[in-house]
Design a protein around this motif. Sequence first.
Motif, PDB file in Angstrom:
ATOM      1  N   MET A   1     -26.785 -24.162   3.164  1.00 24.96           N
ATOM      2  CA  MET A   1     -27.337 -25.431   3.629  1.00 24.96           C
ATOM      3  C   MET A   1     -27.906 -26.206   2.448  1.00 24.96           C
ATOM      4  N   THR A   2     -27.692 -27.491   2.449  1.00 26.08           N
ATOM      5  CA  THR A   2     -28.030 -28.310   1.292  1.00 26.08           C
ATOM      6  C   THR A   2     -29.518 -28.664   1.233  1.00 26.08           C
ATOM      7  N   THR A   3     -29.991 -28.803   0.004  1.00 23.54           N
ATOM      8  CA  THR A   3     -31.296 -29.397  -0.280  1.00 23.54           C
ATOM      9  C   THR A   3     -31.090 -30.332  -1.460  1.00 23.54           C
ATOM     10  N   ASN A   4     -31.692 -31.495  -1.409  1.00 23.18           N
ATOM     11  CA  ASN A   4     -31.548 -32.470  -2.489  1.00 23.18           C
ATOM     12  C   ASN A   4     -32.923 -32.935  -2.958  1.00 23.18           C
ATOM     13  N   ILE A   5     -33.171 -32.776  -4.250  1.00 21.82           N
ATOM     14  CA  ILE A   5     -34.393 -33.299  -4.839  1.00 21.82           C
ATOM     15  C   ILE A   5     -34.067 -34.676  -5.398  1.00 21.82           C
ATOM     16  N   LEU A   6     -34.616 -35.701  -4.779  1.00 22.13           N
ATOM     17  CA  LEU A   6     -34.327 -37.066  -5.204  1.00 22.13           C
ATOM     18  C   LEU A   6     -35.239 -37.495  -6.351  1.00 22.13           C
ATOM     19  N   PHE A   7     -36.488 -37.016  -6.316  1.00 19.38           N
ATOM     20  CA  PHE A   7     -37.421 -37.343  -7.388  1.00 19.38           C
ATOM     21  C   PHE A   7     -38.552 -36.322  -7.379  1.00 19.38           C
ATOM     22  N   CYS A   8     -39.031 -35.968  -8.555  1.00 18.02           N
ATOM     23  CA  CYS A   8     -40.177 -35.071  -8.662  1.00 18.02           C
ATOM     24  C   CYS A   8     -40.956 -35.463  -9.911  1.00 18.02           C
ATOM     25  N   GLY A   9     -42.246 -35.734  -9.776  1.00 21.91           N
ATOM     26  CA  GLY A   9     -42.996 -36.174 -10.940  1.00 21.91           C
ATOM     27  C   GLY A   9     -44.491 -36.095 -10.746  1.00 21.91           C
ATOM     28  N   TYR A  10     -45.195 -36.630 -11.724  1.00 19.29           N
ATOM     29  CA  TYR A  10     -46.657 -36.680 -11.719  1.00 19.29           C
ATOM     30  C   TYR A  10     -47.081 -38.103 -12.060  1.00 19.29           C
ATOM     31  N   SER A  11     -48.082 -38.601 -11.356  1.00 23.81           N
ATOM     32  CA  SER A  11     -48.591 -39.952 -11.611  1.00 23.81           C
ATOM     33  C   SER A  11     -50.094 -39.915 -11.785  1.00 23.81           C
ATOM     34  N   GLU A 116     -37.109 -29.148 -14.470  1.00 27.37           N
ATOM     35  CA  GLU A 116     -35.673 -28.980 -14.225  1.00 27.37           C
ATOM     36  C   GLU A 116     -35.029 -30.308 -13.839  1.00 27.37           C
ATOM     37  N   LYS A 117     -35.742 -31.102 -13.045  1.00 22.05           N
ATOM     38  CA  LYS A 117     -35.189 -32.378 -12.592  1.00 22.05           C
ATOM     39  C   LYS A 117     -35.054 -33.365 -13.740  1.00 22.05           C
ATOM     40  N   ARG A 118     -35.873 -33.225 -14.765  1.00 20.93           N
ATOM     41  CA  ARG A 118     -35.822 -34.139 -15.905  1.00 20.93           C
ATOM     42  C   ARG A 118     -34.660 -33.847 -16.856  1.00 20.93           C
ATOM     43  N   ARG A 119     -34.052 -32.691 -16.736  1.00 18.14           N
ATOM     44  CA  ARG A 119     -32.936 -32.357 -17.622  1.00 18.14           C
ATOM     45  C   ARG A 119     -31.780 -33.342 -17.427  1.00 18.14           C
ATOM     46  N   PRO A 120     -30.967 -33.540 -18.461  1.00 18.31           N
ATOM     47  CA  PRO A 120     -29.767 -34.362 -18.270  1.00 18.31           C
ATOM     48  C   PRO A 120     -28.908 -33.799 -17.140  1.00 18.31           C
ATOM     49  N   THR A 121     -28.253 -34.678 -16.428  1.00 18.42           N
ATOM     50  CA  THR A 121     -27.462 -34.248 -15.266  1.00 18.42           C
ATOM     51  C   THR A 121     -26.488 -33.125 -15.608  1.00 18.42           C
ATOM     52  N   SER A 122     -25.895 -33.191 -16.786  1.00 16.57           N
ATOM     53  CA  SER A 122     -24.930 -32.172 -17.188  1.00 16.57           C
ATOM     54  C   SER A 122     -25.564 -30.806 -17.400  1.00 16.57           C
ATOM     55  N   SER A 123     -26.905 -30.770 -17.592  1.00 18.82           N
ATOM     56  CA  SER A 123     -27.593 -29.508 -17.851  1.00 18.82           C
ATOM     57  C   SER A 123     -28.362 -28.988 -16.649  1.00 18.82           C
ATOM     58  N   GLN A 124     -28.370 -29.738 -15.563  1.00 17.66           N
ATOM     59  CA  GLN A 124     -29.127 -29.318 -14.393  1.00 17.66           C
ATOM     60  C   GLN A 124     -28.414 -28.191 -13.652  1.00 17.66           C
ATOM     61  N   ASN A 125     -29.202 -27.263 -13.160  1.00 16.68           N
ATOM     62  CA  ASN A 125     -28.682 -26.154 -12.363  1.00 16.68           C
ATOM     63  C   ASN A 125     -29.059 -26.414 -10.909  1.00 16.68           C
ATOM     64  N   GLU A 126     -28.126 -26.892 -10.127  1.00 13.03           N
ATOM     65  CA  GLU A 126     -28.402 -27.284  -8.753  1.00 13.03           C
ATOM     66  C   GLU A 126     -28.866 -26.109  -7.897  1.00 13.03           C
ATOM     67  N   ASN A 131     -33.262 -23.516  -4.928  1.00 14.24           N
ATOM     68  CA  ASN A 131     -34.091 -22.363  -4.602  1.00 14.24           C
ATOM     69  C   ASN A 131     -35.560 -22.603  -4.945  1.00 14.24           C
ATOM     70  N   LEU A 132     -35.813 -23.349  -6.014  1.00 10.14           N
ATOM     71  CA  LEU A 132     -37.191 -23.696  -6.350  1.00 10.14           C
ATOM     72  C   LEU A 132     -37.810 -24.578  -5.265  1.00 10.14           C
ATOM     73  N   LEU A 133     -37.017 -25.517  -4.745  1.00  9.30           N
ATOM     74  CA  LEU A 133     -37.515 -26.384  -3.686  1.00  9.30           C
ATOM     75  C   LEU A 133     -37.814 -25.581  -2.426  1.00  9.30           C
ATOM     76  N   ARG A 134     -36.930 -24.658  -2.092  1.00 11.30           N
ATOM     77  CA  ARG A 134     -37.183 -23.823  -0.918  1.00 11.30           C
ATOM     78  C   ARG A 134     -38.445 -22.985  -1.110  1.00 11.30           C
TER      79      ARG A 134
END
Length: 257
Positions: A1-11, A116-126, A131-134
Amino acid sequence: MTTNILFCGYSYHTHGYHSQHKSGYPSYLFRLQTEGHCEVVVKGRKMLVEKGDLLLIKPGDHYELLVKAGQNSGDYHLVCDGVWIDEWWNRTEKPDVSRIGLDDKLLALWRHIMIEKRRPTSSQNEELMSNLLRALCLTLERTISETVPSFNRPYTVTRMMRYIEEHATTAFKVEDVARHVGLSVSRSVHLFKSSTEKTMMEYAQEIRLSAAIELMKYTNMTLEQIAEDCGFGTYPYFHRVFKKKYSVAPGAYRRYE
């Protein structure tokens, strides 16, 4: 089952900030206040959000965030969606705001996702990010449930138990536990015993014994090293505590397992 992280950050806001989604927030939003405070409007209800408060928003919720000029406000936030998130959200009631405090392990998990989300798209491990999000969702769910006082265990006792679990294999003191929850030693000792029917040190011994058994089963460490690593200090003391609990010496237990 899919999970999508659209944005993750600190403000961190120091000069005021305002955002609004009156027509409904488009995804799931997790927001943990880490510094200062702010105001939010969720489904038409205005609330003050303070340090340690977790805000949970689902798709379609009316949501506004207001940090007034002159206020300081810092937060971790994550926006996500997916089939797994839908099922996770719907299986238990999720309060809009929960006072969960700031746990180092939870914050470390949040930061891991952010990095992990900040990595370049080519280096991201989906798979890793999924699993981190879960793990974050399940940790938040458990933490929220522990903030609700049960019939015989106030949230303060749960916080003491979590502190002992984390520090059981080190030389912590009852004073450290009391300081962690902001109570006097006598009050914390009484509250813990009346709620769990055991002392803090008895609870710590259970955790130490459990850790020792795992090491005895799955490592080649000596019993002396296990005694030291699990917080017993010396092997004779470990031997005495273990035999009293299980009616067998550690060496014999290890041979027959």
